[in-house]
Enzyme design. Structure first.
Site, mmCIF file in Angstrom:
data_model
loop_
_atom_site.group_PDB
_atom_site.id
_atom_site.type_symbol
_atom_site.label_atom_id
_atom_site.label_comp_id
_atom_site.label_asym_id
_atom_site.label_seq_id
_atom_site.Cartn_x
_atom_site.Cartn_y
_atom_site.Cartn_z
ATOM 1 N N CYS A 160 -2.259 0.020 7.563
ATOM 2 C CA CYS A 160 -1.527 1.279 7.365
ATOM 3 C C CYS A 160 -1.712 2.240 8.536
ATOM 4 C CB CYS A 160 -1.959 1.908 6.047
ATOM 5 S SG CYS A 160 -1.453 0.901 4.632
ATOM 6 N N CYS A 167 -6.268 1.950 5.825
ATOM 7 C CA CYS A 167 -6.811 0.688 6.341
ATOM 8 C C CYS A 167 -6.152 0.392 7.702
ATOM 9 C CB CYS A 167 -6.531 -0.434 5.331
ATOM 10 S SG CYS A 167 -4.824 -1.051 5.373
ATOM 11 N N HIS A 207 0.855 -1.190 0.000
ATOM 12 C CA HIS A 207 0.000 0.000 0.000
ATOM 13 C C HIS A 207 0.896 1.247 0.000
ATOM 14 C CE1 HIS A 207 -3.923 -1.943 1.826
ATOM 15 N NE2 HIS A 207 -3.460 -2.612 0.786
ATOM 16 N N GLU A 262 1.086 3.855 1.869
ATOM 17 C CA GLU A 262 1.637 4.304 3.151
ATOM 18 C C GLU A 262 2.853 3.478 3.576
ATOM 19 O OE1 GLU A 262 -1.454 3.459 2.365
ATOM 20 O OE2 GLU A 262 -2.942 4.403 3.660
#
Lengths: 155, 155
Positions: A87, A84, A54, A56
């Site tokens: 993260c 999410c 992801h 992040e």
């Protein structure tokens, strides 16, 4: 301050567009410390076959390497979509000072929408959260992605 | 089946020992699919200055790359210590089938001890959790780490 928020969110949005160009779900992130972008990333889960890739996670790794310290106490994270739980916890573990995000994440948002990890008293750090910065553009990018998938199914 | 659990947990423990040798908090992880270890990792947060460099994040990245797919539906994760919320969600996002861990994590355990992300109905996947495999050895490794820190403070 609002102008600062928009300036860095535009950088996160430019990361999200890179994800879109690769056919990835468009999310982007930049990490800012003392007015400098020290980490940037966009979602590349499909192109790298990495379930943790992801925006992040990538931006935090780059930021830590850049300053030579995993503790990012004085850094802020700009993300186009509400993070999410993976993260959000990564940002908490990194001691990020402030999380600024664009659109709410109705499926997996952990900064207040589905879960609220930020205000959980059991957590070790409690970043400030600002939401809604460049929200419209972030949503439009996600709509472009969803529409591209729809068009693909007719090909 | 118990013998299988112990066999792979021993591999995770050998990863944890690598972390200990580097002066890192000793946690190790292996990802197993069809009897083959497809990913392995140990905590390197300090040595890489990466706030996300927990054993599980590294092992999942390697596993996805190895099979060319971020979806690890038929894979199991062996971890010496109960995963934190970042890593538990990473395992959930990767669709890991089973999480087998050694010692409980009283500070940050998200598979039942501090939080229970596994049975959260809002989550997209619900791995089976087995705990206590080689628990004693995992705890002893962590004690070694804590003792080495104590000794350092007298140097």
């Amino acid at each position: 301050m609002t102008v600062e928020y928009e300036k860095y969110m535009d950088e996160a949005l430019s990361e999200a567009r890179k994800a879109l160009d690769k056919g990835e779900f468009p999310v982007g992130c930049v990490i800012v410390m003392n007015g400098e972008i020290i980490g940037r990333g966009h979602n590349v889960r499909e192109t790298t076959s990495n379930p943790t890739a992801h925006a992040e996670i990538i931006a935090l790794a780059e930021a830590g390497k850049k300053i030579g310290n995993w503790r990012l106490d004085n850094a802020d994270a700009y993300i186009t979509l509400e993070p999410c739980p993976m993260c959000t916890q990564a940002l908490i573990l990194a001691r990020i000072r402030k999380i600024i995000f664009g659109a709410k994440n109705s499926k997996l948002g952990a900064c207040g929408t589905v879960w609220d990890m930020i205000n959980d008293p059991d957590n070790i750090s409690h970043p400030i959260v600002i939401q809604g910065v460049r929200e419209y553009i972030s949503i439009k990018l996600i709509e472009s992605f969803v529409n591209s998938l729809r068009n693909k199914s007719y090909e």
